[in-house]
Motif scaffolding. Structure first.
Motif, PDB file in Angstrom:
ATOM      1  N   GLU A 443     -15.717  -8.049  40.274  1.00 31.60           N
ATOM      2  CA  GLU A 443     -15.537  -6.598  40.211  1.00 31.60           C
ATOM      3  C   GLU A 443     -15.612  -6.050  38.797  1.00 31.60           C
ATOM      4  OE1 GLU A 443     -12.029  -5.822  42.500  1.00 31.60           O
ATOM      5  OE2 GLU A 443     -13.049  -6.253  44.386  1.00 31.60           O
ATOM      6  N   GLY A 444     -15.906  -6.926  37.830  1.00 26.79           N
ATOM      7  CA  GLY A 444     -16.272  -6.472  36.507  1.00 26.79           C
ATOM      8  C   GLY A 444     -15.203  -5.729  35.724  1.00 26.79           C
ATOM      9  N   TYR A 445     -15.665  -4.774  34.899  1.00 26.74           N
ATOM     10  CA  TYR A 445     -14.834  -4.099  33.910  1.00 26.74           C
ATOM     11  C   TYR A 445     -14.937  -2.579  34.091  1.00 26.74           C
ATOM     12  CZ  TYR A 445     -16.310  -8.544  31.754  1.00 26.74           C
ATOM     13  OH  TYR A 445     -16.625  -9.847  31.508  1.00 26.74           O
ATOM     14  N   CYS A 446     -14.038  -1.844  33.440  1.00 29.63           N
ATOM     15  CA  CYS A 446     -14.180  -0.385  33.424  1.00 29.63           C
ATOM     16  C   CYS A 446     -13.588   0.172  32.139  1.00 29.63           C
ATOM     17  CB  CYS A 446     -13.530   0.254  34.648  1.00 29.63           C
ATOM     18  SG  CYS A 446     -11.741   0.196  34.684  1.00 29.63           S
ATOM     19  N   THR A 447     -14.119   1.320  31.743  1.00 28.42           N
ATOM     20  CA  THR A 447     -13.629   2.003  30.545  1.00 28.42           C
ATOM     21  C   THR A 447     -12.178   2.434  30.709  1.00 28.42           C
ATOM     22  OG1 THR A 447     -15.831   2.728  29.898  1.00 28.42           O
ATOM     23  CG2 THR A 447     -13.980   4.069  29.127  1.00 28.42           C
ATOM     24  N   ASP A 448     -11.815   2.889  31.920  1.00 31.22           N
ATOM     25  CA  ASP A 448     -10.432   3.310  32.163  1.00 31.22           C
ATOM     26  C   ASP A 448      -9.441   2.262  31.675  1.00 31.22           C
ATOM     27  OD1 ASP A 448     -10.543   5.872  33.416  1.00 31.22           O
ATOM     28  OD2 ASP A 448     -11.302   4.932  35.234  1.00 31.22           O
ATOM     29  N   ASP A 449      -9.613   1.014  32.127  1.00 25.53           N
ATOM     30  CA  ASP A 449      -8.636  -0.035  31.813  1.00 25.53           C
ATOM     31  C   ASP A 449      -8.715  -0.470  30.354  1.00 25.53           C
ATOM     32  OD1 ASP A 449      -7.623  -0.038  34.377  1.00 25.53           O
ATOM     33  OD2 ASP A 449      -8.980  -1.603  35.078  1.00 25.53           O
ATOM     34  N   ASN A 450      -9.914  -0.525  29.782  1.00 27.01           N
ATOM     35  CA  ASN A 450     -10.022  -0.907  28.379  1.00 27.01           C
ATOM     36  C   ASN A 450      -9.421   0.161  27.473  1.00 27.01           C
ATOM     37  OD1 ASN A 450     -11.759  -3.559  27.782  1.00 27.01           O
ATOM     38  ND2 ASN A 450     -12.426  -2.658  29.722  1.00 27.01           N
ATOM     39  N   ALA A 451      -9.520   1.427  27.878  1.00 26.57           N
ATOM     40  CA  ALA A 451      -8.862   2.490  27.112  1.00 26.57           C
ATOM     41  C   ALA A 451      -7.346   2.340  27.191  1.00 26.57           C
ATOM     42  CB  ALA A 451      -9.295   3.858  27.634  1.00 26.57           C
ATOM     43  N   ARG A 452      -6.838   2.052  28.386  1.00 31.40           N
ATOM     44  CA  ARG A 452      -5.388   1.836  28.519  1.00 31.40           C
ATOM     45  C   ARG A 452      -4.955   0.647  27.665  1.00 31.40           C
ATOM     46  NH1 ARG A 452      -6.695   2.521  34.371  1.00 31.40           N
ATOM     47  NH2 ARG A 452      -5.811   4.486  35.103  1.00 31.40           N
ATOM     48  N   ARG A 492     -19.715   5.710  29.754  1.00 27.75           N
ATOM     49  CA  ARG A 492     -19.927   5.092  31.056  1.00 27.75           C
ATOM     50  C   ARG A 492     -18.628   4.403  31.442  1.00 27.75           C
ATOM     51  NH1 ARG A 492     -25.459   2.973  28.467  1.00 27.75           N
ATOM     52  NH2 ARG A 492     -23.920   2.763  26.788  1.00 27.75           N
ATOM     53  N   ASN A 493     -18.422   4.186  32.727  1.00 32.38           N
ATOM     54  CA  ASN A 493     -17.133   3.634  33.151  1.00 32.38           C
ATOM     55  C   ASN A 493     -17.259   2.200  33.650  1.00 32.38           C
ATOM     56  OD1 ASN A 493     -14.401   3.526  33.688  1.00 32.38           O
ATOM     57  ND2 ASN A 493     -14.494   4.719  35.574  1.00 32.38           N
ATOM     58  N   PHE A 494     -18.073   1.968  34.670  1.00 30.88           N
ATOM     59  CA  PHE A 494     -18.079   0.658  35.334  1.00 30.88           C
ATOM     60  C   PHE A 494     -19.187  -0.246  34.808  1.00 30.88           C
ATOM     61  CE2 PHE A 494     -16.145   3.487  38.542  1.00 30.88           C
ATOM     62  CZ  PHE A 494     -14.901   2.881  38.593  1.00 30.88           C
ATOM     63  N   MET A 495     -18.797  -1.472  34.483  1.00 31.79           N
ATOM     64  CA  MET A 495     -19.734  -2.500  34.043  1.00 31.79           C
ATOM     65  C   MET A 495     -19.564  -3.729  34.917  1.00 31.79           C
ATOM     66  SD  MET A 495     -19.846  -4.648  30.437  1.00 31.79           S
ATOM     67  CE  MET A 495     -20.727  -3.479  29.400  1.00 31.79           C
ATOM     68  N   GLY A 496     -20.673  -4.308  35.374  1.00 34.36           N
ATOM     69  CA  GLY A 496     -20.614  -5.536  36.148  1.00 34.36           C
ATOM     70  C   GLY A 496     -20.264  -6.721  35.277  1.00 34.36           C
ATOM     71  N   TYR A 497     -19.916  -7.830  35.914  1.00 32.69           N
ATOM     72  CA  TYR A 497     -19.565  -9.026  35.144  1.00 32.69           C
ATOM     73  C   TYR A 497     -20.761  -9.550  34.353  1.00 32.69           C
ATOM     74  CZ  TYR A 497     -17.385 -13.459  33.967  1.00 32.69           C
ATOM     75  OH  TYR A 497     -16.867 -14.535  33.284  1.00 32.69           O
ATOM     76  N   ASP A 498     -21.961  -9.144  34.770  1.00 29.74           N
ATOM     77  CA  ASP A 498     -23.172  -9.552  34.052  1.00 29.74           C
ATOM     78  C   ASP A 498     -23.472  -8.662  32.851  1.00 29.74           C
ATOM     79  OD1 ASP A 498     -23.867  -7.251  35.338  1.00 29.74           O
ATOM     80  OD2 ASP A 498     -25.543  -8.095  36.459  1.00 29.74           O
ATOM     81  N   ARG A 499     -22.532  -7.786  32.489  1.00 29.53           N
ATOM     82  CA  ARG A 499     -22.619  -6.884  31.340  1.00 29.53           C
ATOM     83  C   ARG A 499     -23.662  -5.779  31.527  1.00 29.53           C
ATOM     84  NH1 ARG A 499     -21.737 -10.079  25.601  1.00 29.53           N
ATOM     85  NH2 ARG A 499     -19.802 -11.144  26.148  1.00 29.53           N
ATOM     86  N   ARG A 500     -24.004  -5.468  32.743  1.00 32.90           N
ATOM     87  CA  ARG A 500     -24.911  -4.341  33.000  1.00 32.90           C
ATOM     88  C   ARG A 500     -24.087  -3.149  33.466  1.00 32.90           C
ATOM     89  NH1 ARG A 500     -29.716  -6.470  36.768  1.00 32.90           N
ATOM     90  NH2 ARG A 500     -27.921  -7.310  37.894  1.00 32.90           N
ATOM     91  N   GLY A 506     -19.986   8.052  33.303  1.00 29.14           N
ATOM     92  CA  GLY A 506     -18.732   7.732  33.976  1.00 29.14           C
ATOM     93  C   GLY A 506     -17.996   8.975  34.437  1.00 29.14           C
ATOM     94  N   SER A 507     -16.865   8.774  35.060  1.00 29.57           N
ATOM     95  CA  SER A 507     -16.061   9.895  35.545  1.00 29.57           C
ATOM     96  C   SER A 507     -15.498  10.689  34.372  1.00 29.57           C
ATOM     97  CB  SER A 507     -14.912   9.386  36.411  1.00 29.57           C
ATOM     98  OG  SER A 507     -13.979   8.668  35.620  1.00 29.57           O
ATOM     99  N   GLU A 508     -15.168  11.947  34.646  1.00 26.38           N
ATOM    100  CA  GLU A 508     -14.532  12.773  33.626  1.00 26.38           C
ATOM    101  C   GLU A 508     -13.190  12.185  33.209  1.00 26.38           C
ATOM    102  OE1 GLU A 508     -14.316  16.751  35.073  1.00 26.38           O
ATOM    103  OE2 GLU A 508     -16.464  17.128  34.839  1.00 26.38           O
ATOM    104  N   ASP A 509     -12.465  11.632  34.180  1.00 33.62           N
ATOM    105  CA  ASP A 509     -11.154  11.070  33.861  1.00 33.62           C
ATOM    106  C   ASP A 509     -11.285   9.888  32.900  1.00 33.62           C
ATOM    107  OD1 ASP A 509     -10.246  12.956  35.587  1.00 33.62           O
ATOM    108  OD2 ASP A 509      -9.277  11.573  36.986  1.00 33.62           O
TER     109      ASP A 509
END
Length: 774
Positions: A443-452, A492-500, A506-509
Motif C-alpha cells: 500500500e506504499g507511502y503518502c505525503t500525509d503521513d510523511n508530513a506528520r 502529490r500524495n500517494f506513491m506506490g512501493y515501486d516509487r511511482r 494530491g488532495s488539498e488536505d
C-alpha cells in the motif's frame, strides 16, 4: 448504511456437513444464507469433529476442533483472533462438545476477542447441576443468545436468569420452496397415485416411528393406497453402538402387522434439494416423537414451513408451532390417535389444504433469507453492546468494565518509543499501513503521513530528543521534497512501493499538512540547515493554499503559517495568508453555526479539532481576539459532543459521522481524532489560560490508554505503535502510520505543554541567506 455493513469476517462454530446430524445441516444452511446476505464478507466455519479421521469438509471449513480435546477449543479461539474476526456465531447443543455437560466449549468462549452470538438448540427446563453451570457460563460469555421458540426464551429467563434484553427470538430457518400440489413430486419416488405420510430425520428410538407403523393398519383399512415414507439414515451414534438393530426391528414390526408394503424406508442422509422434493410429495407429515422436552425440531420447522399438514405428538416445539389450528396434536405413544387424526385429514381435503396454507403463510417468515437478516441484526447488537472486559488477552482497567471514572494520574505518561515508527520507515519514506505491527509494503507511502512524521521530529527536537529522530527527519523531508511538483505548485500524495507516483495532484488536505510540517520546520527546528531547506519549499507551497476549498486544508496550512511566523513575524506574505485563511474559517463558522450546532460544516467527520485549533493558534499569534473566541467556543462544543455520559472521550465514528440534525456515529473511532483533540485543547489552554482545557486534553489522550467506550488500550506499549481505531467490539489490531503518529504527536505535545523551547540564534541566521540564494 446498515448496522451490519461493516462485518467483514464472520465465523460459525458447530458441526458441519458432511457430518450427519441436524446441527451440521443447520450450520451449513445458515452459512449459505449468511454468505448470500453478505457477499463481500468472509464467512468461515470452525467444525467440531467427532471422528478420528475427520471429514472431507468443504473449503469454507477453515479450522477443525476435535470434540474431546480441550486444547483444540483454545486454539480455535486463537485462530479466530488472529484472523481479526468481527463476530462469531456458536451453535450450542448438548452432546456435540467434549467435557462434562459440554464444558470444553467454554475454553473457546473465554479466549475469543470477537463478540459471540450463541444459538441454543436445546434449553432444558430441569437441568442437572453441571448442565446449569455450563449453560449459565455459555450465556454469560456470549454477547447475545438466540433461541427458536418463545418457550426457550422463557426458560432462559426463569431457569437460568439470562436477562430478557440479551435474548433474540429467531425461528429455525427453512428452505424457500413453492407451495405445490404433492402429486407433482410423487412419481420421483414411485408413489404416484398414493397418499403419502412422511417422517424424516436421523432414525433413533426416541423418534417414535413404531407408533406410526402401528397406526397403519387402521389407516390402510380406509385408504389402501396410503404409504408411510421413513426418510433418513440411522443416527451414526446408534449405528456405532448397536448397528442397524432398530431399523431392522421397525421393518419386522411392519411385516408382522401386515403393512410391510405400505412402509418405504429411504436409508440415506439426503441433500437439501432431495429433502425439498420428498417434502413436496408428502400429503401429511408426522412427528411422533416420544420426548416432550424438545424445545426445537428442525424437521418439524422444515415440514411446517414448506406448507405440510402436520400430525405430531405435543413436544414443546410442536405445541407452540402447531397452535391455533396450524396442525394436529396427538398424545405420546398413542397409535390409535395417530390413525384417527391421519385418516381424518386424508378424508377432508378442504381442512387439510386450509391447514397447509396457514402453515405456508407463517413459514414465509422462517425462510433462510429472513433468518439470516435477523441474525445480522443480532450480530449488530452484539457488536455494539459487547462487554470486552470478559475477553481474555486484552488489558482492562482494574475494577472491570466500564473504566471511564478511573483517570490516569496527570503527571504519568507512557514512554515515548519510536520502535514502530522506525519499523514503518524505509529509505523512501514512511509506509502508510501495517498488518498488525508488520509494515504492508503493497500500500506504499503518502505525503500525509510523511508530513506528520516530519512534524513529530520537530517536536522531538524541542524535547531534546533530536538525535534519535535525526535520520527519520531527513527521510521524511526528502519524501516531501520529491512529492512537490514545481510546475503545478502542489504536492502529490500517494506513491506506490515501486516509487511511482499514483496521481498527478494530491488532495488539498495533503497539501495543507505538508505546509504545516514545513512551517513547523522553519519556525521551530534548531537545525539551521534543516530550517533553511524547509523555508524554500514552504515559500513555493504557500501560495497555492489560497486556491484550495477544503476547510481542513486551510486549518492545516494555518497551523504551519503560525509556526513559521513565530520566527518571521515580519513576513507580510505569510501574514497575509494567515489573515485570509482565518477570515475564511470565521466566515464558514458564521454561515453554518447555529443553536445546538457550533460548527464550521453541517457534518462532523475526521480530524475535526484541527479547525478550531487553527483559529485559536492563528488568532493568538496575530492578536485576533475574535478568532480565539470563536475557535475556543467551537472547540468547547466539540469536546462536549465527544464526551460520553460517563465522562470519557468518544470521538465521532466513521460509520456515518455526525450530521446536523442526526445522531453521532459511535464507531469506528479513530486515533487521529483523539490526537487532534489533545493538540487543540493544549492550544486553547496556551491562548486563554482557561483551566478547562488541560483536563480536556488529558481525557482525549487517555482514550489511547483505555479510558474509552470499550476499556481497551489503543496504544500498544509492546511495539510502540498505535492500533488503527476502536471498533464496536474490539480494537483494530493493525498499527498504521497515521494512528501511530496520532499517538506520538499527542504524547509529545503533552510533554511540551509547559512551554515549547524556542529555536536558537544559529537557525535564525541561516534562513535569510537560504531564501536569498534561490
Amino acid at each position: 448504511m446498515t448496522a451490519f455493513a461493516d462485518v467483514r469476517k464472520l465465523a460459525l462454530v458447530g458441526n458441519y456437513l458432511p457430518r450427519k446430524c441436524g446441527i451440521a445441516t443447520f450450520t451449513h444452511d445458515m452459512h449459505a444464507s449468511l454468505a448470500a446476505a453478505l457477499p463481500a464478507a468472509e464467512c468461515a466455519v470452525v467444525a467440531v469433529t467427532d471422528a478420528a479421521g475427520g471429514y472431507d469438509y468443504p473449503p469454507e471449513v477453515r479450522f477443525e476442533v476435535r470434540e474431546r480435546h480441550p486444547e483444540d477449543y483454545r486454539r480455535a479461539a486463537e485462530f479466530l483472533n488472529l484472523a481479526n474476526t468481527d463476530v462469531v456465531c456458536l451453535q450450542h447443543e448438548y452432546g456435540i462438545f467434549g467435557g462434562t455437560a459440554g464444558s470444553h466449549v467454554l475454553g473457546l468462549l473465554r479466549h475469543l476477542r470477537a463478540p459471540v452470538v450463541t444459538t441454543l438448540h436445546t434449553v432444558l427446563k430441569d437441568p442437572d447441576a453441571d448442565q446449569r453451570r455450563v449453560m449459565g457460563q455459555v450465556c454469560e460469555l456470549s454477547a447475545r443468545v438466540a433461541v427458536m421458540t418463545d418457550r426457550g426464551r422463557r426458560f432462559l429467563t426463569e431457569v437460568y436468569g439470562v436477562p430478557a434484553g440479551k435474548i433474540d427470538l429467531i425461528a429455525h430457518g427453512i428452505p424457500d420452496m413453492p407451495f405445490v400440489d404433492p402429486n407433482f413430486y410423487k412419481d420421483q419416488f414411485g408413489v404416484e397415485g398414493k397418499r403419502v405420510l412422511l417422517t424424516f430425520g436421523l432414525l433413533s428410538p426416541n423418534k417414535g416411528v413404531e407408533n406410526v407403523i402401528r397406526a397403519l393398519p387402521a389407516v390402510t383399512a380406509e385408504f389402501p393406497d396410503a404409504v408411510y415414507v421413513v426418510l433418513g439414515a440411522t443416527h451414526p451414534n446408534l449405528v456405532r453402538e448397536h448397528g442397524e438393530t432398530y431399523r431392522r426391528g421397525l421393518e419386522k414390526l411392519a411385516a408382522d402387522l401386515g403393512v410391510g408394503e405400505h412402509v418405504r424406508f429411504f436409508d440415506r442422509f439426503v441433500t437439501l434439494p432431495e429433502l425439498t422434493e420428498f417434502l413436496g410429495a408428502a400429503d401429511v407429515y408426522v412427528t411422533p416423537y416420544l420426548n416432550p422436552a424438545q424445545v426445537v425440531s428442525g424437521t418439524l420447522a422444515y415440514a411446517f414451513g414448506c406448507g405440510k399438514a402436520v400430525v405430531s405428538t405435543p413436544y414443546w416445539h410442536a405445541e407452540e408451532l402447531l397452535a391455533d389450528g396450524r396442525g394436529v396434536l396427538v398424545p405420546f405413544g398413542d397409535a390409535g390417535a395417530v390413525a384417527r387424526e391421519v385418516t381424518a385429514l386424508l378424508r377432508d381435503d378442504n381442512r387439510r389444504h386450509a391447514m397447509r396454507k396457514k402453515a405456508y403463510r407463517l413459514g414465509r417468515e422462517m425462510i433462510w433469507a429472513r433468518s439470516a437478516a435477523r441474525y445480522l441484526e443480532s450480530f449488530a447488537r452484539a457488536r455494539s453492546g459487547v462487554e470486552p472486559a470478559r475477553r481474555a488477552g486484552e488489558k482492562e482497567w482494574a475494577g472491570g468494565f466500564p473504566p471511564p471514572f478511573r483517570v490516569s494520574p496527570t503527571h504519568h505518561l507512557p514512554a515515548l518509543r519510536l520502535d514502530h515508527l522506525r519499523r514503518m520507515t524505509d529509505g523512501t519514506g514512511l509506509l502508510q499501513h501495517a498488518r498488525h505491527a508488520v509494515p504492508h509494503y503493497a500500500e506504499g507511502y503518502c505525503t500525509d503521513d510523511n508530513a506528520r512524521g516530519l512534524l513529530l521530529t520537530v517536536l522531538l527536537e524541542e524535547l531534546d530528543r533530536e538525535e534519535p529522530a535525526a535520520g527519520l527527519a531527513t527521510t521524511y523531508a526528502a519524501f516531501l521534497q520529491a512529492a512537490f511538483d514545481p510546475a503545478r505548485g502542489r504536492f502529490r500524495n500517494f506513491m506506490g512501493y515501486d516509487r511511482r507516483w499514483l496521481e498527478e495532484v494530491g488532495s488539498e488536505d495533503s497539501h495543507g499538512r505538508a505546509v504545516w510540517a514545513l512551517g513547523a520546520c522553519v519556525g521551530r527546528s534548531r537545525r539551521p540547515d534543516f530550517s533553511a531547506w524547509a523555508a524554500v519549499l514552504f515559500e513555493d507551497a504557500l501560495g497555492p493554499v489560497l486556491a484550495t476549498t477544503s476547510p481542513r486544508a486551510w486549518a492545516f496550512a494555518l497551523l504551519g503559517v503560525d509556526d513559521y511566523l513565530r520566527r518571521f513575524p515580519g513576513d507580510r506574505r505569510a501574514a497575509g495568508v494567515r489573515r485570509e485563511l482565518t477570515a475564511r474559517l470565521l466566515d464558514r463558522h458564521a454561515k453554518t453555526a447555529g443553536p445546538g450546532w457550533e460548527w464550521f460544516e453541517d457534518v462532523l467527520t475526521y480530524d475535526n479539532a484541527r479547525l478550531p485549533q487553527a483559529l485559536i493558534a492563528a488568532g493568538h499569534g496575530a492578536g485576533n481576539r475574535k478568532a480565539v473566541e470563536v475557535g475556543a467556543s467551537a472547540l468547547r462544543w466539540l469536546v462536549g459532543v465527544q464526551t460520553a455520559p460517563a465522562g470519557h472521550h468518544r470521538p465521532v465514528g466513521t460509520e456515518g459521522w455526525y450530521r446536523r440534525g442526526g445522531a453521532a456515529a459511535r464507531f469506528d473511532q479513530q486515533p487521529v481524532d483523539a490526537g487532534a483533540t489533545v493538540s487543540a485543547c493544549l492550544a486553547a489552554h496556551r491562548a486563554t489560560g482557561d483551566p478547562f482545557w488541560r483536563p480536556a486534553a488529558r481525557a482525549a489522550f487517555d482514550w489511547f490508554l483505555g479510558r474509552n467506550d470499550l476499556g481497551l488500550e489503543v496504544y500498544d506499549p509492546a511495539t510502540g505503535g498505535c492500533r488503527d481505531g476502536l471498533l464496536p467490539d474490539r480494537v483494530n489490531r493493525n498499527q498504521g502510520a497515521e494512528s501511530t503518529l496520532a499517538f506520538l504527536l499527542a504524547r509529545a505535545e503533552l510533554e511540551l505543554a509547559d512551554g515549547p523551547r524556542r529555536p536558537g540564534a544559529a537557525a535564525d541566521a541561516a534562513l535569510p541567506a537560504a531564501l536569498a540564494a534561490r
